[in-house]
Scaffold this motif. Structure first.
Motif, short mmCIF file in Angstrom:
data_model
loop_
_atom_site.label_atom_id
_atom_site.label_comp_id
_atom_site.label_asym_id
_atom_site.label_seq_id
_atom_site.Cartn_x
_atom_site.Cartn_y
_atom_site.Cartn_z
N MET A 170 -2.00 -8.79 -8.86
CA MET A 170 -1.16 -7.65 -9.26
C MET A 170 -1.25 -6.49 -8.27
SD MET A 170 -3.17 -4.94 -10.46
CE MET A 170 -1.92 -4.12 -11.40
N SER A 171 -2.42 -6.29 -7.66
CA SER A 171 -2.54 -5.21 -6.69
C SER A 171 -1.74 -5.52 -5.42
CB SER A 171 -4.00 -4.94 -6.34
OG SER A 171 -4.61 -6.08 -5.76
N GLU A 172 -1.72 -6.79 -5.02
CA GLU A 172 -0.93 -7.16 -3.84
C GLU A 172 0.56 -7.15 -4.15
OE1 GLU A 172 -2.23 -10.63 -1.81
OE2 GLU A 172 -4.21 -9.79 -1.36
N LEU A 186 -2.78 -0.49 -3.15
CA LEU A 186 -3.52 -1.75 -3.06
C LEU A 186 -4.94 -1.62 -3.58
CD1 LEU A 186 -3.63 -4.70 -2.00
CD2 LEU A 186 -4.40 -3.76 0.18
N TYR A 187 -5.59 -0.49 -3.25
CA TYR A 187 -7.00 -0.34 -3.61
C TYR A 187 -7.22 0.40 -4.93
CZ TYR A 187 -7.69 -1.90 1.15
OH TYR A 187 -7.67 -2.62 2.32
N ALA A 188 -6.20 1.10 -5.41
CA ALA A 188 -6.35 1.79 -6.69
C ALA A 188 -5.90 0.92 -7.85
CB ALA A 188 -5.54 3.10 -6.67
N ALA A 189 -4.91 0.06 -7.61
CA ALA A 189 -4.36 -0.78 -8.68
C ALA A 189 -5.41 -1.64 -9.40
CB ALA A 189 -3.24 -1.66 -8.14
N PRO A 190 -6.43 -2.16 -8.71
CA PRO A 190 -7.42 -2.98 -9.43
C PRO A 190 -8.09 -2.26 -10.60
CG PRO A 190 -7.68 -3.29 -7.07
CD PRO A 190 -6.68 -2.18 -7.25
#
Length: 371
Positions: free
Chosen positions: A192-194, A214-218
């Motif tokens: 989902m982040s990608e 990309l790095y906040a979505a997780p």
């Protein structure tokens, strides 16, 4: 031992050459002579002279042409040139000045005047050489300092990258800790982040913002750490009371992440709070609608829903990809921002490639190492 100043005398009459040579050498100068313009130019290019005494009236190549070529040469353009002229040749002086002559002597040469003119121009040349040498040393120092700065910047950049990797590893582990009860959490977080980053890039967001997504979505569901297992892992549909508890994970996530001074954590707090809001205002927790919902929340929402639909969950089997895309398109303007849907469907092949490379969580990504 102090270097002797070098003088080049150019005249087609050997009598004048010998007189000049005989007068200048006892004064402490190293003197070279030439009776030919072409030869004189070659001497000047190789000899590093401090002053050139140049007769105007010479056969084949006169003093004007010699002067012009000296001034056009890189090695000779700053060497002081004294033009030797006949009585009353004013037009010669004007032309010589235009070509770059530094001084004049009139024939027959007055020896005291010659001595004074040469001494003065030798000092001028010495000062010029000193300034050029000083400039060269300054340039070398600037280049050296620039190189040192570049190396220091590279080391700082390398250290920053290592710190960033460590921070991202911490972010990922926090995200997994929040949802470790779900056996596919790692794959979901990565996919989902990608997806979200790819959509953001398609929408024209700059690379810094795309990287931030990309790095906040997780961390979008970090608030689920506060949701009881009986609700989070319930295989059936949640009742009204359970659903109200489940919706609290957005507020919990925002509280966990709030207060950051900036960067990924601050962006993650926005995503955690808003990724379940809907374009038509029927989402939660605040019922925001349209552009009231931050763009990052709108982007992550579509990525999260698509991956949820195409993944196995305790309460359902995965939907076929085509069905998931169809539902996304049908939700354009209701659940999802139309512009986000358009970007998502426009990169369908990229979405499927991400899904294919991430399914089963068998991927060598440095951000999402396989555990």
């Amino acid at each position: 031992m102090e270097k002797m100043p070098k003088i080049l005398v150019v005249d087609d009459e050997y009598h004048n050459l010998f007189l000049m040579h005989g007068f200048l050498v006892p004064l402490g100068y190293e003197v070279s002579i030439s009776s030919d313009g072409e030869e004189a130019i070659e001497f000047a290019r190789k000899g590093a002279f401090d002053v050139i005494l140049l007769d105007i009236n010479m056969p084949e190549m006169d003093g004007f042409e010699v002067l012009a070529r000296l001034r056009s040469g890189e090695e000779t353009k700053f060497v002081p040139v004294v033009m030797v002229t006949g009585q009353g040749e004013v037009e010669h002086r004007v032309r010589a000045l235009e070509l770059g002559a530094d001084d004049f002597l009139t024939k027959p040469v007055d020896w005291m005047e010659l001595k004074a003119r040469v001494r003065s121009l030798v000092k001028v040349k010495a000062y010029h050489d000193h300034m050029m040498n000083h400039q060269r040393k300054l340039e070398e120092e600037v280049n050296r300092r620039t190189l040192e700065l570049r190396r220091a910047t590279e080391k700082l950049h390398e250290a920053h990258n290592k710190l960033k990797e460590a921070s991202l590893d911490t972010i990922y582990r926090l995200s997994r800790a929040a949802e470790f009860r779900d056996e596919d959490t790692g794959g979901h977080i990565k996919r989902m982040s990608e997806y979200a980053a790819a959509v953001g890039r398609k929408m024209g967001l700059n690379e810094k913002t795309v990287e931030g997504i990309l790095y906040a979505a997780p961390m979008h569901d970090v608030g689920k750490i506060g949701i009881p297992d009986r609700i989070l892992l319930k295989p059936g549909k949640l009742d009204a009371e359970e659903w109200e508890i489940m919706k609290q994970h957005t507020l919990m996530g925002a509280r966990i992440l709030e207060g950051a001074s900036g960067g990924f954590i601050s962006l993650a707090a926005v995503i955690a709070l808003t990724h379940h809001e809907k374009w038509n205002g029927k989402g939660y927790p605040r019922g925001l609608s349209g552009t009231q919902i931050p763009l990052v929340g709108r982007v992550v929402a579509i990525a999260d829903v698509f991956d949820a639909m195409t993944s196995k969950r305790p309460y359902k089997e995965p939907f076929p990809v085509e069905k998931a895309f169809r539902i996304i398109e049908e939700s354009r303007g209701s659940h999802f921002d139309p512009a986000v849907v358009d970007a998502f469907t426009a990169i369908k092949d990229e979405i499927l490639e991400i899904k294919g490379s991430s399914d089963g969580y068998d991927n060598n990504s440095p951000l999402f190492p396989k555990y």
